[in-house]
Design an enzyme around this catalytic site. Structure first.
Site, mmCIF file in Angstrom:
data_model
loop_
_atom_site.group_PDB
_atom_site.id
_atom_site.type_symbol
_atom_site.label_atom_id
_atom_site.label_comp_id
_atom_site.label_asym_id
_atom_site.label_seq_id
_atom_site.Cartn_x
_atom_site.Cartn_y
_atom_site.Cartn_z
ATOM 1 N N GLY A 42 0.816 -1.215 0.000
ATOM 2 C CA GLY A 42 0.000 0.000 0.000
ATOM 3 C C GLY A 42 0.843 1.256 0.000
ATOM 4 O O GLY A 42 0.531 2.235 -0.684
ATOM 5 N N SER A 43 1.919 1.235 0.757
ATOM 6 C CA SER A 43 2.789 2.414 0.824
ATOM 7 C C SER A 43 3.389 2.724 -0.546
ATOM 8 O O SER A 43 3.486 3.883 -0.945
ATOM 9 C CB SER A 43 3.924 2.187 1.829
ATOM 10 O OG SER A 43 3.393 1.881 3.098
ATOM 11 N N ASN A 122 -7.233 4.393 9.260
ATOM 12 C CA ASN A 122 -6.808 3.136 9.857
ATOM 13 C C ASN A 122 -6.868 3.119 11.379
ATOM 14 O O ASN A 122 -6.998 2.084 11.985
ATOM 15 C CB ASN A 122 -5.399 2.779 9.381
ATOM 16 C CG ASN A 122 -4.444 3.949 9.436
ATOM 17 O OD1 ASN A 122 -4.742 5.025 8.909
ATOM 18 N ND2 ASN A 122 -3.295 3.755 10.053
ATOM 19 N N GLN A 150 -7.614 0.666 3.800
ATOM 20 C CA GLN A 150 -8.501 0.142 4.850
ATOM 21 C C GLN A 150 -9.896 -0.169 4.323
ATOM 22 O O GLN A 150 -10.660 -0.885 4.970
ATOM 23 C CB GLN A 150 -8.625 1.170 5.983
ATOM 24 C CG GLN A 150 -7.395 1.287 6.849
ATOM 25 C CD GLN A 150 -7.204 0.092 7.768
ATOM 26 O OE1 GLN A 150 -8.156 -0.532 8.218
ATOM 27 N NE2 GLN A 150 -5.958 -0.228 8.039
ATOM 28 N N HIS A 172 -2.678 -7.473 2.160
ATOM 29 C CA HIS A 172 -2.754 -8.046 3.521
ATOM 30 C C HIS A 172 -3.823 -7.393 4.385
ATOM 31 O O HIS A 172 -4.164 -7.901 5.442
ATOM 32 C CB HIS A 172 -1.380 -8.023 4.208
ATOM 33 C CG HIS A 172 -0.888 -6.676 4.637
ATOM 34 N ND1 HIS A 172 -0.901 -6.292 5.955
ATOM 35 C CD2 HIS A 172 -0.371 -5.634 3.950
ATOM 36 C CE1 HIS A 172 -0.404 -5.066 6.052
ATOM 37 N NE2 HIS A 172 -0.068 -4.648 4.849
ATOM 38 N N THR A 208 10.696 -7.669 -11.644
ATOM 39 C CA THR A 208 9.949 -8.901 -11.879
ATOM 40 C C THR A 208 8.752 -8.974 -10.945
ATOM 41 O O THR A 208 8.860 -8.666 -9.759
ATOM 42 C CB THR A 208 10.877 -10.121 -11.653
ATOM 43 O OG1 THR A 208 11.963 -9.986 -12.563
ATOM 44 C CG2 THR A 208 10.159 -11.425 -11.903
ATOM 45 N N CYS A 296 1.250 0.948 13.350
ATOM 46 C CA CYS A 296 2.546 1.124 12.713
ATOM 47 C C CYS A 296 3.527 1.870 13.619
ATOM 48 O O CYS A 296 4.688 1.993 13.303
ATOM 49 C CB CYS A 296 2.390 1.897 11.414
ATOM 50 S SG CYS A 296 1.152 1.191 10.344
HETATM 51 C C1 LIG Z 1 -1.674 -0.335 6.127
HETATM 52 C C2 LIG Z 1 -1.964 0.938 5.448
HETATM 53 C C3 LIG Z 1 -1.104 1.446 4.463
HETATM 54 C C4 LIG Z 1 0.196 0.792 4.119
HETATM 55 O O1 LIG Z 1 0.042 -0.449 3.513
HETATM 56 P P1 LIG Z 1 1.316 -1.424 3.443
HETATM 57 O O2 LIG Z 1 0.889 -2.511 2.543
HETATM 58 O O3 LIG Z 1 1.552 -1.882 4.844
HETATM 59 O O4 LIG Z 1 2.444 -0.629 2.921
HETATM 60 C C5 LIG Z 1 -1.445 2.619 3.827
HETATM 61 N N1 LIG Z 1 -2.573 3.265 4.131
HETATM 62 C C6 LIG Z 1 -3.438 2.821 5.066
HETATM 63 C C7 LIG Z 1 -4.688 3.578 5.338
HETATM 64 C C8 LIG Z 1 -3.161 1.637 5.760
HETATM 65 O O5 LIG Z 1 -4.007 1.200 6.680
#
Ligand SMILES: *Cc1c(COP(=O)(O)O)cnc(C)c1O
Length: 353
Positions: A42-43, A122, A150, A172, A208, A296
């Site tokens: 996500g990041s 989150n 989220q 995840h 890849t 986090c």
């Molecule tokens: C967990 C989260 C992220 C980051 O996702 P990752 O896959 O851990 O990098 C970004 N934004 C929100 C709102 C999240 O809850």
């Protein structure tokens, strides 16, 4: 020759598997498969979306609008861009964690190129008025990115109906594997790649592909939307049962975030006179896994930037406990949690005095 043939067949199968996953993601958010780019998390999706748009449009303008309660994936990306000469407006939120559409529209300037507002927070679960934000962005001809990490699996996202140009997700967070995410970018919206190398992901994300991860993400998103209504109804009823039980049985508590407009499985409650870390430690002894200010930021003793943005007193922010309900939880779990929580809070408050 056999080896080579094997390789070609595998290559073809791999391509097919990735394409199938792309179609599954597209179906979930109502876009085209070719509008989906797979990433590592996500990041990374947040980075690629925001930097990608900013670098591509720096001739047009250098102003971004976001909020004070974004995930670090967005906040820290904006801070980096500020150091590179971009200008960022961080919108306030009200005591429930919601941005003001009026403040948003007022923040728009001639040089605004991007609005990035998360779908749901989150920590406190607050859901933002995404469709209305999309309307404002469209009206002013500004691109709109939303961090839906989220939201996927918990809130129905329709990028067309909501006027979303870019959307981040992470596997995840919806029971998929770790280390894989995706970014939706509307067809025709140009963005710069931020990772150089090969030509994977239509030349927008070199490296890849994480085939197993991508296939897992595709399966997970399909499953998440199969039982969507039943699953989320169950989460809402567990969440509301937990909140009312806590409010009934434990004095001096405060719900953080919006009571109704919040993520189905999220409950964030502050307990006056106790510290989150102590609560977490004692709950862990009872086999209960929850989190404090932010998952986090464990080990970070200062109250989270999200809770502080709500304007709540620091003594309440320090006693925040975030509980997230999921697939495997039931009413008995909530009873067990509330029973232990009321004992623990009582004991901790007694020690304090
Ligand atoms: C967990 C989260 C992220 C980051 O996702 P990752 O896959 O851990 O990098 C970004 N934004 C929100 C709102 C999240 O809850």
């Amino acid at each position: 020759m056999v080896m080579l043939l094997q390789c070609i067949v595998n290559g073809r199968e791999t391509k097919k598997a990735i394409h199938l996953a792309r179609e599954k993601v597209a179906k979930a958010i109502n876009c085209k498969a070719k509008e989906i780019y797979f990433t590592s998390c996500g990041s990374e999706s947040d980075n690629l979306a925001i930097k990608g748009i900013c670098y591509k449009n720096k001739e047009k303008g250098n102003h971004i609008i976001t909020s004070k309660i974004e995930h670090p994936g967005v906040l820290h990306t904006c801070e980096t861009l500020e150091r590179q000469g971009f200008e960022v407006t961080y919108l306030n939120v009200n005591s429930n964690g919601c941005i003001s559409l009026y403040e948003l529209e007022n923040a728009i300037k001639q040089n605004t190129i991007l609005i990035s507002i998360m779908t749901a927070n989150n920590e406190i679960g607050t859901i933002q008025p995404i469709k209305e934000i999309g309307k404002i962005a469209k009206k002013h001809n500004i691109l709109f990115h939303t961090d839906s990490v989220q939201a996927i699996g918990n809130i129905k996202m329709d990028v067309e109906e909501m006027n979303i140009d870019l959307l981040s997700m992470s596997a995840h967070k919806f029971y998929g594997p770790k280390g894989v995410g995706a970014l939706y970018v509307k067809e025709g919206v140009e963005f710069e790649k931020i990772q150089d190398g090969g030509h994977q992901e239509r030349d927008k994300r070199a490296g890849t592909e994480n085939i197993a991860g991508i296939v897992g993400l595709g399966e997970a998103i399909e499953l998440a939307y199969k039982d969507f209504e039943t699953y989320n109804k169950k989460l809402i009823s567990l969440r509301d049962y937990y909140i009312t039980q806590v409010e009934e049985k434990i004095p001096n508590v405060k719900l953080n975030g919006d009571r109704i407009n919040r993520l189905p499985g999220n409950a964030n409650i502050s307990f006056e006179g106790v510290q989150s870390e102590e609560l977490l430690y004692k709950l862990d002894e009872k086999g209960i896994c929850a989190s404090g200010g932010s998952a986090c930021s464990t080990g970070n003793p200062s109250p989270s930037h999200v809770l502080m943005s709500l304007g709540i007193e620091s003594k309440m922010a320090k006693g925040a406990l975030r509980v997230t309900f999921g697939m495997e939880n039931n009413k008995e779990d909530v009873d067990y949690l509330v029973e232990n929580l009321s004992k623990i809070v009582y004991e901790l408050r007694k020690e304090e005095n």
